[in-house]
Design an enzyme around this catalytic site. Sequence first.
Site, mmCIF file in Angstrom:
data_model
loop_
_atom_site.group_PDB
_atom_site.id
_atom_site.type_symbol
_atom_site.label_atom_id
_atom_site.label_comp_id
_atom_site.label_asym_id
_atom_site.label_seq_id
_atom_site.Cartn_x
_atom_site.Cartn_y
_atom_site.Cartn_z
ATOM 1 N N ARG A 85 -32.558 -23.725 -15.264
ATOM 2 C CA ARG A 85 -32.706 -25.173 -15.313
ATOM 3 C C ARG A 85 -31.372 -25.873 -15.554
ATOM 4 O O ARG A 85 -30.429 -25.308 -16.103
ATOM 5 C CB ARG A 85 -33.695 -25.599 -16.383
ATOM 6 N N SER B 35 -40.371 -22.755 -19.242
ATOM 7 C CA SER B 35 -39.531 -21.624 -18.851
ATOM 8 C C SER B 35 -40.239 -20.719 -17.847
ATOM 9 O O SER B 35 -41.450 -20.783 -17.668
ATOM 10 C CB SER B 35 -39.140 -20.805 -20.083
ATOM 11 N N CYS C 31 -30.166 -20.299 -17.030
ATOM 12 C CA CYS C 31 -30.381 -19.507 -15.829
ATOM 13 C C CYS C 31 -31.457 -20.080 -14.927
ATOM 14 O O CYS C 31 -31.542 -19.704 -13.764
ATOM 15 C CB CYS C 31 -30.727 -18.073 -16.198
ATOM 16 N N GLY D 169 -21.520 -7.332 -20.350
ATOM 17 C CA GLY D 169 -21.596 -8.604 -21.067
ATOM 18 C C GLY D 169 -21.777 -8.372 -22.549
ATOM 19 O O GLY D 169 -22.283 -7.319 -22.971
ATOM 20 N N ALA E 122 -26.934 -10.249 -23.974
ATOM 21 C CA ALA E 122 -26.647 -8.819 -24.109
ATOM 22 C C ALA E 122 -27.276 -8.263 -25.384
ATOM 23 O O ALA E 122 -27.844 -7.164 -25.385
ATOM 24 C CB ALA E 122 -25.137 -8.584 -24.118
ATOM 25 N N GLY F 289 -22.657 -11.329 -24.791
ATOM 26 C CA GLY F 289 -23.183 -12.549 -25.395
ATOM 27 C C GLY F 289 -24.568 -12.351 -25.977
ATOM 28 O O GLY F 289 -25.029 -11.226 -26.216
ATOM 29 N N GLN F 290 -25.275 -13.483 -26.192
ATOM 30 C CA GLN F 290 -26.598 -13.438 -26.800
ATOM 31 C C GLN F 290 -27.599 -12.690 -25.927
ATOM 32 O O GLN F 290 -28.447 -11.943 -26.415
ATOM 33 C CB GLN F 290 -27.096 -14.863 -27.071
#
Length: 413
Positions: free
Chosen positions: A49, A108, A47, A188, A193, A190-191
């Site tokens: 990079r 990050s 999200c 969503g 979520a 996924g991870q």
Amino acid sequence: MLLCLTANHQNASFDLLEKLSFGAPQAASALVSENTLIDGAVVLATCNRFEAYLDVDASSASGAVDATVASMSAASGVDATELRSAVTLLTGEDVVGHLFAVTSGLESVVVGEDEISGQVRRSLEHARAVGTSSSDLERLFQRATQTSRGVKAGTALGGAGRSLVRLALEMAASRILDWSATRVLIVGTGQYAATTVAALRDRGAVDLRVYSPSGRGEAFAAKYGLRLETHLADGVTDADLLITCTSAMAVDASAFRDAQRRMVIDLGLPRNVDPVVGSLAGVELLDLETISLHAPIEELNAASDARALVGDAAARFVAERSVEPAIVALRGHIFQVLDAELGRARDRGASEETQAALRHLASVLLHGPSVRARELALEGRGDEFTAGIEAVYGVEAATPAELGTEEPGLHSA
């Protein structure tokens, strides 16, 4: 030779990163299979990079960079000139230190975030699946993961709860008076979520529902004890807080059928929520770009300690890599001698047990010199080991150029 093309939230727009996240990972397979200049590629697109790690022949590094830019440009719809000006080119040792820092969460939006190490691991797994990894990239990424674990275990950055999700909820907290009474819809499965569910429950939220554009909502709801929403618009109407974290555009203005006051958090890249939603009456939209502007200042001591660990790990990796040609040359010589002796032993009727003992002896004899070679390399004396095996055994290690460790005049963007 290792190269990295990198762009992140600090030097590239979210629009550009969004386009790259959608198309660039799928371009790696053709890039490697259709280009003789590139031996391996691992693409990491998150999200905030974009990273393309390349294993190339040192003599053709410039051409490999041009080919990568062209391939990623075509796959993502980003103009090649714009892409080349947005990315920074790292080479050699700088690639190692950068990946180790990225994997440890030091680059990050939220310093020390939890999710990035898993994203790095999955990018390598994807490269393996499509056949674009290489032995050098495998070693690099595996050591980066080990370094990340060491940073989390050995510094204050290892504390639980560092994530973009938690930062977003912290920003939303000033608008939410009672989490236990807040109706939340998660779009969503996924991870992200799963991380969102944990973060919401830590804040006391109990009314959690899930909607899945991909149809995986039922299994996700059962696993995490959520209520399943089968119609997006109905779920949006019932929700006080909408959080999206899926892989494609999922919510547009038509899903908002009234002017009820709502908070919308879009954690998706590509974005999940049409920006027009933010202009609707009663709706406040937090997207990744907004969230990144409010990222907290890193804890200076923890980040400093973590960077020291990352620097040490990168130095060890680079040092070990510098003497690898000599270790390989020595192993090749010893096993060549071993094969000849095994052949003579078989001619004399040697048993399998005897042959196995000879192989074990060779491995034992090689262990000590291999360890010593890496110790010398860390002291900056790796060339002494190389000279030693050439003097004692008459074997020559491959040169840095032959192994692709030279950097032929490349410059960062």
